[in-house]
Every structure is written in C-alpha cells, then in structure tokens.
Write a protein that holds these residues in place. Sequence first.
Motif, short mmCIF file in Angstrom:
data_model
loop_
_atom_site.label_atom_id
_atom_site.label_comp_id
_atom_site.label_asym_id
_atom_site.label_seq_id
_atom_site.Cartn_x
_atom_site.Cartn_y
_atom_site.Cartn_z
N LYS A 152 1.27 -1.08 -0.17
CA LYS A 152 0.13 -0.02 -0.07
C LYS A 152 0.60 1.14 0.16
O LYS A 152 0.65 2.52 0.06
N SER B 254 1.98 6.28 12.87
CA SER B 254 0.91 5.89 13.63
C SER B 254 0.56 4.61 14.09
O SER B 254 1.21 4.01 13.72
N ALA C 288 -3.78 3.76 7.59
CA ALA C 288 -4.85 3.92 7.47
C ALA C 288 -5.41 3.16 6.87
O ALA C 288 -7.25 3.39 7.24
N GLU C 289 -5.70 2.92 5.68
CA GLU C 289 -6.57 2.83 4.31
C GLU C 289 -6.66 1.50 5.25
O GLU C 289 -7.72 0.11 4.91
N GLN D 11 -6.82 0.28 7.88
CA GLN D 11 -7.10 -0.22 8.99
C GLN D 11 -8.95 0.01 9.00
O GLN D 11 -10.51 -0.34 9.76
N SER D 12 -9.39 1.39 7.63
CA SER D 12 -10.78 1.95 7.32
C SER D 12 -11.61 1.08 6.69
O SER D 12 -12.12 0.84 7.05
N ASN D 13 -10.82 0.03 5.96
CA ASN D 13 -11.25 -0.99 5.76
C ASN D 13 -11.46 -2.39 5.92
O ASN D 13 -11.77 -3.32 5.27
N GLY D 14 -10.55 -2.15 7.33
CA GLY D 14 -10.93 -3.63 8.52
C GLY D 14 -10.19 -4.63 7.93
O GLY D 14 -10.09 -5.83 8.34
N THR D 15 -9.24 -3.98 7.17
CA THR D 15 -8.25 -5.70 6.48
C THR D 15 -7.93 -5.79 7.98
O THR D 15 -7.19 -7.26 8.51
N ASP E 183 -8.27 -5.66 11.38
CA ASP E 183 -9.00 -6.10 12.28
C ASP E 183 -9.16 -6.98 11.44
O ASP E 183 -9.14 -9.05 12.42
#
Length: 249
Positions: free
Chosen positions: A61, A108, A224-225, A227-231, A233
Amino acid sequence: MKRSIITISCLVLFFISGFAFADTALKYNVNGSSTWVPYYIPDSPESPGILGELVPLLLAKANINNEKHNFPPRRTNYALDNGLLDFDFVSPSWFPNNDLGELFVQSSAIIAIEEYIITLASNAKDWQHNDNLKGQEIGTVGGYLYHNDSEFTRVDFTSEKDLIKALYKDRVKAAISGDLPALYWAKKLNCPVTLAALHSKGHLVMRLRKEHVALLPSINAAIAELQSNGTIDRIIDKYTQQAIFEHTK
C-alpha cells in the motif's frame, strides 16, 4: 519490551517533488520475531501470523518493494541502532517514558497490544502490582526491551514458549509476556498460566530511523487505509479470537 517484529533496511529511495520512488527492494528481517506467536509464525506460509500477513500488505500500500531476510534478533538490534537496518515494529510502552530515542521517528498506531506479568495460578496473588517485580528474578525474552528492567533481574529465555516452560519447572516464579503469546503457548503446551498485573499497554508502531522521515506520510496513509477498510481487524481476529475465547470461557 522489544519485539523486533519486522525490521527493514532501505537500499535506495529517491524523493522528487514530494513523490517517493522505490527503485530497489527494501529489506526487512523476519527472524527477529520468529518466536512471537501469534504475531509471527515461522514455517507457516499459509498462516504466517498477524504481522506476517499485515506487513507485506502495508508495504505494498505504501508502494515499497521488499525482500525478506533472516538475521538473529541481537544482530537485528545492532543493525537498527547503527543504521544498517532502517525500521522495525515496536510499542513505545516498552521504552522508558515512551521514548524511542533521538535516532527514530514513529508511525501512527497500528495494533493495540498489552503485556502482563504471567505466573501460575497458585502464585498469582503475589504478582498483582508492578511493584512486585522490584528486586526479583523475572523471566524475560533475550533481545526484548522492557521499560523497567532496571528494577528487576532479567532471566532471559529464547521465547515466550520457554517462559511458560520455565514457570512450570520453577526456574522463575513470574515472567513478562504479551497476553496473546502467553495464552497461545499455555494452550499449546497444556500448561495454564494466569495473567496477573498489567505490565504495559500501548500500540505497535513502525519505528523508523529519522533520516527516512519523508517516508512517513505514505506509511501512515497505508496504515489508515488498512484500518478503515477492516483489513487489520480481520487479520487480528483470524489469529486471536480462539485464544481470547479459551481464556474467557
């Protein structure tokens, strides 16, 4: 507490008009974390562990090519401190005053992480506070960082697996371990342990040598990407749900 989970050596990076071009592969070390199950699982290409799966996705990424290499943990730490390798993954909570040192900057937050004083159930009442560590011989993993290890005597073992064995052999009364590695090996070895006092709580970050600070925007955007797309988790759940269920049922 150092988990030199993935350490990367930058070979060639060119920055032109704010764009990063990685024309050659960036080397990262996986062997330094080969005992840190379930974050990295050696010899398991289909299920290489949380970071075994996440790091290649993160680098892709961030548009960073990579090569895997295998160095022993102590060599990895030396290489990072001397600029031969350029970043690894750590928690600031493992360092005194959360200070990674003047040579480094950090990304981060990526993954929440906790570590505990672990012991047998029969001894748990004696290890309910971090102050109980003072002046005691405590099981640790060689090459790992512990923010207050000046307060106790380290008894180094090669892995969290060996910490569990040491408790059952009465070589130490208590040890320090991440919760998930401790629960994983306790179940695997059929040697139950108790998570006593919380020793540290924080997040894994990428610890990057300061001379490569220009890489941080693309790294943080990739984090951030994912995290936001659930990968992130989904990967964590794959390796942790059963360990947490076994501990809490």
